[in-house]
Design a protein around this motif. Structure first.
Motif, PDB file in Angstrom:
ATOM      1  N   GLY A  23       0.810  -1.212   0.000  1.00 51.46           N
ATOM      2  CA  GLY A  23       0.000   0.000   0.000  1.00 51.46           C
ATOM      3  C   GLY A  23       0.845   1.264   0.000  1.00 51.46           C
ATOM      4  N   ASP A  24       0.265   2.341  -0.467  1.00 52.46           N
ATOM      5  CA  ASP A  24       0.947   3.634  -0.522  1.00 52.46           C
ATOM      6  C   ASP A  24       0.800   4.320   0.827  1.00 52.46           C
ATOM      7  N   LYS A  25       1.563   3.847   1.788  1.00 52.51           N
ATOM      8  CA  LYS A  25       1.472   4.308   3.182  1.00 52.51           C
ATOM      9  C   LYS A  25       2.886   4.438   3.739  1.00 52.51           C
ATOM     10  N   PRO A  26       3.042   5.117   4.859  1.00 51.00           N
ATOM     11  CA  PRO A  26       4.379   5.215   5.452  1.00 51.00           C
ATOM     12  C   PRO A  26       4.926   3.826   5.790  1.00 51.00           C
ATOM     13  N   PRO A  27       6.198   3.546   5.447  1.00 50.81           N
ATOM     14  CA  PRO A  27       6.750   2.213   5.691  1.00 50.81           C
ATOM     15  C   PRO A  27       7.185   2.011   7.144  1.00 50.81           C
ATOM     16  N   VAL A  28       6.937   0.817   7.631  1.00 47.82           N
ATOM     17  CA  VAL A  28       7.406   0.395   8.956  1.00 47.82           C
ATOM     18  C   VAL A  28       8.083  -0.959   8.792  1.00 47.82           C
ATOM     19  N   VAL A  29       9.352  -1.035   9.145  1.00 46.88           N
ATOM     20  CA  VAL A  29      10.124  -2.270   9.050  1.00 46.88           C
ATOM     21  C   VAL A  29      10.168  -2.924  10.431  1.00 46.88           C
ATOM     22  N   LEU A  30       9.886  -4.232  10.484  1.00 53.06           N
ATOM     23  CA  LEU A  30       9.859  -4.965  11.743  1.00 53.06           C
ATOM     24  C   LEU A  30      11.019  -5.955  11.795  1.00 53.06           C
ATOM     25  N   ALA A  31      11.821  -5.878  12.848  1.00 54.49           N
ATOM     26  CA  ALA A  31      12.997  -6.734  13.027  1.00 54.49           C
ATOM     27  C   ALA A  31      12.791  -7.603  14.265  1.00 54.49           C
ATOM     28  N   GLY A  38      10.130 -13.220  10.717  1.00 51.43           N
ATOM     29  CA  GLY A  38       9.281 -12.081  10.384  1.00 51.43           C
ATOM     30  C   GLY A  38       7.818 -12.280  10.715  1.00 51.43           C
ATOM     31  N   LEU A  39       7.291 -13.474  10.460  1.00 53.63           N
ATOM     32  CA  LEU A  39       5.865 -13.696  10.676  1.00 53.63           C
ATOM     33  C   LEU A  39       5.480 -13.770  12.150  1.00 53.63           C
ATOM     34  N   CYS A  40       6.473 -13.753  13.040  1.00 54.29           N
ATOM     35  CA  CYS A  40       6.150 -13.626  14.467  1.00 54.29           C
ATOM     36  C   CYS A  40       5.550 -12.249  14.777  1.00 54.29           C
ATOM     37  N   TRP A  41       5.647 -11.328  13.823  1.00 53.88           N
ATOM     38  CA  TRP A  41       5.036 -10.006  13.974  1.00 53.88           C
ATOM     39  C   TRP A  41       3.598  -9.973  13.462  1.00 53.88           C
ATOM     40  N   THR A  42       3.034 -11.100  13.066  1.00 54.31           N
ATOM     41  CA  THR A  42       1.725 -11.108  12.425  1.00 54.31           C
ATOM     42  C   THR A  42       0.660 -10.329  13.206  1.00 54.31           C
ATOM     43  N   PRO A  43       0.473 -10.550  14.517  1.00 55.42           N
ATOM     44  CA  PRO A  43      -0.558  -9.782  15.224  1.00 55.42           C
ATOM     45  C   PRO A  43      -0.320  -8.270  15.183  1.00 55.42           C
ATOM     46  N   VAL A  44       0.942  -7.858  15.230  1.00 53.67           N
ATOM     47  CA  VAL A  44       1.271  -6.429  15.149  1.00 53.67           C
ATOM     48  C   VAL A  44       0.968  -5.898  13.757  1.00 53.67           C
ATOM     49  N   ALA A  45       1.388  -6.652  12.737  1.00 52.66           N
ATOM     50  CA  ALA A  45       1.164  -6.210  11.357  1.00 52.66           C
ATOM     51  C   ALA A  45      -0.313  -6.121  11.026  1.00 52.66           C
ATOM     52  N   GLU A  46      -1.108  -7.025  11.568  1.00 49.81           N
ATOM     53  CA  GLU A  46      -2.549  -6.998  11.290  1.00 49.81           C
ATOM     54  C   GLU A  46      -3.185  -5.710  11.806  1.00 49.81           C
ATOM     55  N   ILE A  47      -2.633  -5.141  12.860  1.00 51.42           N
ATOM     56  CA  ILE A  47      -3.129  -3.868  13.383  1.00 51.42           C
ATOM     57  C   ILE A  47      -2.569  -2.689  12.574  1.00 51.42           C
ATOM     58  N   LEU A  48      -1.280  -2.727  12.286  1.00 49.68           N
ATOM     59  CA  LEU A  48      -0.622  -1.580  11.660  1.00 49.68           C
ATOM     60  C   LEU A  48      -0.928  -1.443  10.172  1.00 49.68           C
ATOM     61  N   GLN A  49      -1.319  -2.531   9.507  1.00 46.21           N
ATOM     62  CA  GLN A  49      -1.442  -2.491   8.046  1.00 46.21           C
ATOM     63  C   GLN A  49      -2.505  -1.500   7.544  1.00 46.21           C
ATOM     64  N   ALA A  50      -3.444  -1.128   8.381  1.00 48.05           N
ATOM     65  CA  ALA A  50      -4.451  -0.156   7.945  1.00 48.05           C
ATOM     66  C   ALA A  50      -3.827   1.202   7.653  1.00 48.05           C
ATOM     67  N   ASP A  51      -2.745   1.536   8.371  1.00 52.91           N
ATOM     68  CA  ASP A  51      -2.150   2.861   8.243  1.00 52.91           C
ATOM     69  C   ASP A  51      -0.723   2.854   7.716  1.00 52.91           C
TER      70      ASP A  51
END
Length: 276
Positions: A23-31, A38-51
């Protein structure tokens, strides 16, 4: 999650795997932290992906990224992440890291200050915890080796039962990604000796972007004490510290609501500031 994009990119001489919400949104990289992926961030990404355009990176030796024989210091991993950011054309992304990933985020911001727009660190104290060659660090690595061999030898169902028994406060959504990460983990990633050149004080002093440190309760297993957080603030004057009680080292897995509130508030603050 079905619309997320997974791919690899050449970075620092190896292939790094990542999953991206897009999406055309501000990028957030998760380490992620050690032995996660990477997929251990799934619950976080599911929240952040809207913005945000969320990029979940598998560190070398983890997930589906390459596993070279050596090079598992924060400096190597920061170079890997720098290559991902430049290779994907990400402009001033926020970088959120947990534990080992927090060290990577801080090393990135100190060694490549032009790349991140902000860093967020979950319980990482910028210390050579496993990277030096002292007898204590070697013994710690040996214990981790034995633990990872044991976990990797389990079936997925047995490992899920182990997780439910040993992490009873974690939401069920955290367990599957944690288990899969352990099964994908490459034992070469335990070759973490050799961080002789990591001058953490100098690296922290070189961080110029906005920064957030999330801390929790040492009596529950958190690594960053209030004393260490104050030392880090002295080296990074702009560092904000948010303490989240009732959690140990895995803050987001034990206090997800307060954790996400702190992360989203900080991201909103820095992305609005960048736009302004």
């Amino acid at each position: 999650m079905a619309q997320w994009h997974a791919d690899t990119i050449e970075s620092n001489g190896i292939r790094i795997h990542y999953t991206r919400t897009g999406g055309d949104k501000p990028p957030v990289v998760l380490a992620h932290g050690f032995s996660d992926d990477g997929l251990c961030w799934t619950p976080v990404a599911e929240i952040l992906q809207a913005d945000y355009d969320v990029i979940m990176v598998d560190a070398r030796g983890h997930g589906r990224s390459d596993a070279p024989d050596e090079g598992y210091t924060p400096a190597h991993m920061a170079a890997d992440l720098a290559g991902v950011i430049t290779g994907l054309g990400l402009h001033k992304p926020a970088v959120l890291g947990h534990s080992m990933g927090g060290s990577t985020a801080m090393a990135l911001a100190g060694l490549y200050p032009e790349l991140p727009g902000a860093i967020l660190v979950e319980d990482s104290g910028a210390r050579n915890y496993m990277e030096d060659n002292s007898a204590e660090a070697q013994e710690r690595r040996r214990q981790w080796h034995d633990r990872m061999v044991k976990l990797k030898g389990m079936s997925r169902e047995a490992l899920l039962d182990y997780a439910r028994t040993n992490m009873p406060t974690w939401p069920e959504a955290e367990l599957g990604p944690w288990v899969d990460a352990k099964l994908r983990f490459n034992l070469k990633a335990l070759n973490r000796g050799g961080a002789t050149g990591m001058d953490w004080d100098q690296i922290l002093r070189s961080i110029t972007c906005p920064a957030l440190l999330l801390t929790a309760d040492p009596e529950l297993g958190a690594m960053v004490t209030a004393e260490r957080a104050a030392q880090m603030q002295a080296l990074i004057p702009q560092l904000q510290v948010v303490h989240i009680p009732g959690a140990g080292h895995n803050i987001r897995r034990e206090q997800f609501g307060p954790y996400m509130e702190a992360v989203r508030n900080f991201l909103a603050q820095v992305t609005q500031g960048a736009r302004g």
